[in-house]
Design a protein around this motif. Structure first.
Motif, PDB file in Angstrom:
ATOM      1  N   VAL A 154      60.187  -3.185 -40.993  1.00 28.41           N
ATOM      2  CA  VAL A 154      59.672  -2.379 -39.891  1.00 28.41           C
ATOM      3  C   VAL A 154      58.728  -1.282 -40.388  1.00 28.41           C
ATOM      4  CG1 VAL A 154      60.292  -0.823 -37.998  1.00 28.41           C
ATOM      5  CG2 VAL A 154      61.616  -2.912 -38.388  1.00 28.41           C
ATOM      6  N   GLU A 155      59.044  -0.637 -41.491  1.00 30.50           N
ATOM      7  CA  GLU A 155      58.179   0.438 -42.005  1.00 30.50           C
ATOM      8  C   GLU A 155      56.776  -0.081 -42.314  1.00 30.50           C
ATOM      9  OE1 GLU A 155      58.699   3.733 -41.955  1.00 30.50           O
ATOM     10  OE2 GLU A 155      60.623   3.262 -41.017  1.00 30.50           O
ATOM     11  N   ASP A 156      56.672  -1.251 -42.907  1.00 29.79           N
ATOM     12  CA  ASP A 156      55.350  -1.830 -43.167  1.00 29.79           C
ATOM     13  C   ASP A 156      54.687  -2.315 -41.877  1.00 29.79           C
ATOM     14  OD1 ASP A 156      55.205  -1.276 -45.845  1.00 29.79           O
ATOM     15  OD2 ASP A 156      55.478  -3.338 -46.531  1.00 29.79           O
ATOM     16  N   MET A 157      55.493  -2.761 -40.906  1.00 30.14           N
ATOM     17  CA  MET A 157      54.927  -3.179 -39.618  1.00 30.14           C
ATOM     18  C   MET A 157      54.190  -2.026 -38.949  1.00 30.14           C
ATOM     19  SD  MET A 157      57.947  -5.519 -37.925  1.00 30.14           S
ATOM     20  CE  MET A 157      57.208  -5.520 -36.290  1.00 30.14           C
ATOM     21  N   ILE A 158      54.735  -0.821 -39.046  1.00 29.58           N
ATOM     22  CA  ILE A 158      54.148   0.312 -38.341  1.00 29.58           C
ATOM     23  C   ILE A 158      53.142   1.097 -39.189  1.00 29.58           C
ATOM     24  CG2 ILE A 158      56.156   0.513 -36.825  1.00 29.58           C
ATOM     25  CD1 ILE A 158      56.946   3.039 -38.419  1.00 29.58           C
ATOM     26  N   ALA A 159      52.939   0.697 -40.436  1.00 22.46           N
ATOM     27  CA  ALA A 159      52.090   1.451 -41.362  1.00 22.46           C
ATOM     28  C   ALA A 159      50.683   1.683 -40.830  1.00 22.46           C
ATOM     29  CB  ALA A 159      52.036   0.750 -42.719  1.00 22.46           C
ATOM     30  N   HIS A 160      50.110   0.753 -40.089  1.00 22.04           N
ATOM     31  CA  HIS A 160      48.729   0.882 -39.614  1.00 22.04           C
ATOM     32  C   HIS A 160      48.641   1.030 -38.101  1.00 22.04           C
ATOM     33  CE1 HIS A 160      47.231   0.246 -43.609  1.00 22.04           C
ATOM     34  NE2 HIS A 160      48.007  -0.808 -43.718  1.00 22.04           N
ATOM     35  N   LEU A 161      49.770   1.387 -37.477  1.00 23.22           N
ATOM     36  CA  LEU A 161      49.771   1.596 -36.032  1.00 23.22           C
ATOM     37  C   LEU A 161      49.460   3.055 -35.709  1.00 23.22           C
ATOM     38  CD1 LEU A 161      52.943  -0.395 -34.860  1.00 23.22           C
ATOM     39  CD2 LEU A 161      50.602  -1.223 -35.178  1.00 23.22           C
ATOM     40  N   ASP A 162      48.706   3.259 -34.657  1.00 28.00           N
ATOM     41  CA  ASP A 162      48.411   4.580 -34.144  1.00 28.00           C
ATOM     42  C   ASP A 162      49.681   5.164 -33.529  1.00 28.00           C
ATOM     43  OD1 ASP A 162      45.942   6.346 -33.273  1.00 28.00           O
ATOM     44  OD2 ASP A 162      47.297   6.243 -31.544  1.00 28.00           O
ATOM     45  N   ASP A 163      49.848   6.474 -33.590  1.00 28.46           N
ATOM     46  CA  ASP A 163      51.029   7.125 -33.003  1.00 28.46           C
ATOM     47  C   ASP A 163      51.167   6.815 -31.514  1.00 28.46           C
ATOM     48  OD1 ASP A 163      51.756   8.201 -35.432  1.00 28.46           O
ATOM     49  OD2 ASP A 163      50.968  10.202 -34.991  1.00 28.46           O
ATOM     50  N   GLY A 164      50.047   6.586 -30.841  1.00 28.97           N
ATOM     51  CA  GLY A 164      50.072   6.290 -29.408  1.00 28.97           C
ATOM     52  C   GLY A 164      50.011   4.807 -29.098  1.00 28.97           C
ATOM     53  N   ILE A 165      50.439   3.970 -30.030  1.00 32.49           N
ATOM     54  CA  ILE A 165      50.384   2.506 -29.867  1.00 32.49           C
ATOM     55  C   ILE A 165      50.942   2.081 -28.508  1.00 32.49           C
ATOM     56  CG2 ILE A 165      52.616   2.199 -31.026  1.00 32.49           C
ATOM     57  CD1 ILE A 165      49.766  -0.321 -31.335  1.00 32.49           C
ATOM     58  N   VAL A 166      50.259   1.124 -27.897  1.00 29.24           N
ATOM     59  CA  VAL A 166      50.763   0.475 -26.686  1.00 29.24           C
ATOM     60  C   VAL A 166      51.026  -0.978 -27.071  1.00 29.24           C
ATOM     61  CG1 VAL A 166      50.245  -0.251 -24.330  1.00 29.24           C
ATOM     62  CG2 VAL A 166      49.504   2.004 -25.134  1.00 29.24           C
ATOM     63  N   PHE A 167      52.265  -1.423 -26.856  1.00 32.66           N
ATOM     64  CA  PHE A 167      52.648  -2.801 -27.159  1.00 32.66           C
ATOM     65  C   PHE A 167      52.984  -3.496 -25.853  1.00 32.66           C
ATOM     66  CE2 PHE A 167      55.965  -5.995 -27.789  1.00 32.66           C
ATOM     67  CZ  PHE A 167      55.324  -6.839 -28.685  1.00 32.66           C
ATOM     68  N   LEU A 168      52.453  -4.692 -25.693  1.00 30.96           N
ATOM     69  CA  LEU A 168      52.731  -5.481 -24.499  1.00 30.96           C
ATOM     70  C   LEU A 168      53.110  -6.890 -24.924  1.00 30.96           C
ATOM     71  CD1 LEU A 168      52.641  -5.517 -21.373  1.00 30.96           C
ATOM     72  CD2 LEU A 168      50.260  -6.234 -21.558  1.00 30.96           C
ATOM     73  N   ASN A 169      54.212  -7.395 -24.388  1.00 31.86           N
ATOM     74  CA  ASN A 169      54.625  -8.771 -24.621  1.00 31.86           C
ATOM     75  C   ASN A 169      54.471  -9.544 -23.309  1.00 31.86           C
ATOM     76  OD1 ASN A 169      56.032 -10.616 -26.695  1.00 31.86           O
ATOM     77  ND2 ASN A 169      57.157 -10.978 -24.801  1.00 31.86           N
ATOM     78  N   VAL A 170      53.776 -10.672 -23.388  1.00 31.05           N
ATOM     79  CA  VAL A 170      53.534 -11.497 -22.211  1.00 31.05           C
ATOM     80  C   VAL A 170      54.090 -12.887 -22.499  1.00 31.05           C
ATOM     81  CG1 VAL A 170      51.773 -12.455 -20.667  1.00 31.05           C
ATOM     82  CG2 VAL A 170      51.418 -10.204 -21.723  1.00 31.05           C
TER      83      VAL A 170
END
Length: 140
Positions: free
Chosen positions: A34-50
């Protein structure tokens, strides 16, 4: 000197940076890191699953994303995304994937522990001007 958005895409360093971030995210996902998954995500990330045309999950912010990613670790004993293709647009990169997982628990939809899941889908990574992933949409 500012480069117009459409010209900026053609710069190899931008394409390489985006490609590296996408591949690092998928590799971290496959390793359940998980730590590497979020390494390049913006603090305001929006995730959507469809899924099947329906929005099944929407998360806003790095903390919500991280919490869900940690919780999801218990859902599958194995999981693997394989990138089939990548397409770059002016502010995003889209990958097509093959997804395989083994359920680690029984699910309300009838999926049982030990069942294998195989899906095809795509993920769209949208990037901020600073190069961070600020929106991620998974579609299956």
């Amino acid at each position: 000197m500012n480069i117009p958005e459409e010209k900026a895409l053609m710069q190899p360093n931008i394409l390489n940076d985006r490609t590296n971030k996408v591949f690092r995210y998928v590799e971290a996902y496959n390793q359940m890191d998980v730590e590497d998954m979020i390494a390049h995500l913006d603090d305001g990330i929006v995730f959507l699953n469809v899924m099947n045309g329906q929005n099944t999950l929407e998360l806003k912010g790095i903390e919500e994303f991280k919490k869900q990613a940690i919780e999801a670790l218990s859902y599958f004993s194995e999981r693997q995304q394989s990138i089939e293709s990548i397409t770059h647009n002016s502010s995003s990169a889209e990958i097509t994937i093959n997804y395989r997982a083994i359920a680690a628990m029984d699910f309300p939809n009838g999926l049982k522990k030990g069942d294998e899941i195989n899906l095809k889908g795509k993920s769209i990574f949208e990037f901020s001007e600073g190069g961070k992933i600020n929106r991620l949409t998974d579609i299956a």
